[in-house]
Design a protein around this motif. Structure first.
Motif, PDB file in Angstrom:
ATOM      1  N   LEU A   1      16.135  12.937   8.546  1.00 58.05           N
ATOM      2  CA  LEU A   1      18.145  13.580   8.002  1.00 58.05           C
ATOM      3  C   LEU A   1      19.121  13.053   8.662  1.00 58.05           C
ATOM      4  O   LEU A   1      20.049  12.351   8.421  1.00 58.05           O
ATOM      5  CB  LEU A   1      17.812  14.476   7.667  1.00 58.05           C
ATOM      6  CG  LEU A   1      18.825  15.255   6.723  1.00 58.05           C
ATOM      7  CD1 LEU A   1      18.994  14.224   5.301  1.00 58.05           C
ATOM      8  CD2 LEU A   1      18.719  16.317   6.324  1.00 58.05           C
TER       9      LEU A   1
ATOM     10  N   ILE B   1      24.584  14.466   0.993  1.00 56.88           N
ATOM     11  CA  ILE B   1      22.743  15.057   1.498  1.00 56.88           C
ATOM     12  C   ILE B   1      23.332  16.865   1.694  1.00 56.88           C
ATOM     13  O   ILE B   1      23.973  16.652   2.971  1.00 56.88           O
ATOM     14  CB  ILE B   1      22.001  14.760   2.063  1.00 56.88           C
ATOM     15  CG1 ILE B   1      22.051  13.187   1.686  1.00 56.88           C
ATOM     16  CG2 ILE B   1      20.804  15.226   2.637  1.00 56.88           C
ATOM     17  CD1 ILE B   1      21.133  11.818   2.806  1.00 56.88           C
TER      18      ILE B   1
ATOM     19  N   THR C   1      21.525  20.769   2.171  1.00 58.38           N
ATOM     20  CA  THR C   1      21.145  20.964   2.405  1.00 58.38           C
ATOM     21  C   THR C   1      20.540  22.119   1.863  1.00 58.38           C
ATOM     22  O   THR C   1      21.470  22.999   1.926  1.00 58.38           O
ATOM     23  CB  THR C   1      20.131  21.469   3.977  1.00 58.38           C
ATOM     24  OG1 THR C   1      19.921  20.293   5.087  1.00 58.38           O
ATOM     25  CG2 THR C   1      19.294  22.581   3.756  1.00 58.38           C
TER      26      THR C   1
ATOM     27  N   LEU D   1      16.114  19.533  -0.173  1.00 56.08           N
ATOM     28  CA  LEU D   1      17.648  19.096  -0.076  1.00 56.08           C
ATOM     29  C   LEU D   1      18.253  18.386  -1.138  1.00 56.08           C
ATOM     30  O   LEU D   1      17.374  18.024  -2.321  1.00 56.08           O
ATOM     31  CB  LEU D   1      16.935  17.480   1.211  1.00 56.08           C
ATOM     32  CG  LEU D   1      16.629  18.417   2.127  1.00 56.08           C
ATOM     33  CD1 LEU D   1      16.392  16.566   2.836  1.00 56.08           C
ATOM     34  CD2 LEU D   1      17.680  18.416   2.736  1.00 56.08           C
TER      35      LEU D   1
END
Length: 104
Positions: free
Chosen positions: A69, A86, A88, A94
């Motif tokens: 990632l 993206i 978390t 995710l």
């Protein structure tokens, strides 16, 4: 072709663009981006990612996803401290965001 924000992904040709620039990914990096962007807006669990990207039903390493990632975020220009592509979701997984943080 899958398009979310300014990212375009061609799952057949296995190519990704950010705006007009093509972004080169390793096989696993591409698989990770594809798994997330294909379900943009939804939380994808780490277990799902391990199964889909690494074909594993067990944790080979708790850092495997985080390392890949990190590479993906760097290549896409997504700041891990203030991500807009993206995100978390602690304790859940995710999410590839459908819009920028400012528009959500």
């Amino acid at each position: 072709m899958i398009e979310v924000q300014d990212i375009r992904l061609d799952p057949v040709e296995r190519r990704v663009w950010r705006g007009v620039d093509e972004v080169a990914f390793s096989r696993k990096e591409f698989d990770l981006v594809h798994a997330l962007i294909a379900r943009a807006g939804d939380i994808v669990t780490r277990e799902e990612l391990m199964r889909e990207v690494w074909n594993a039903t067990f944790w080979t390493s708790s850092k495997t996803i985080d390392v890949h990632l990190g590479w993906v975020r760097r290549k896409l220009g997504d700041d891990s401290r203030r991500p807009h592509l993206i995100t978390t979701i602690r304790g859940k997984g995710l999410r590839f965001e459908k819009g920028t943080a400012a528009s959500q």
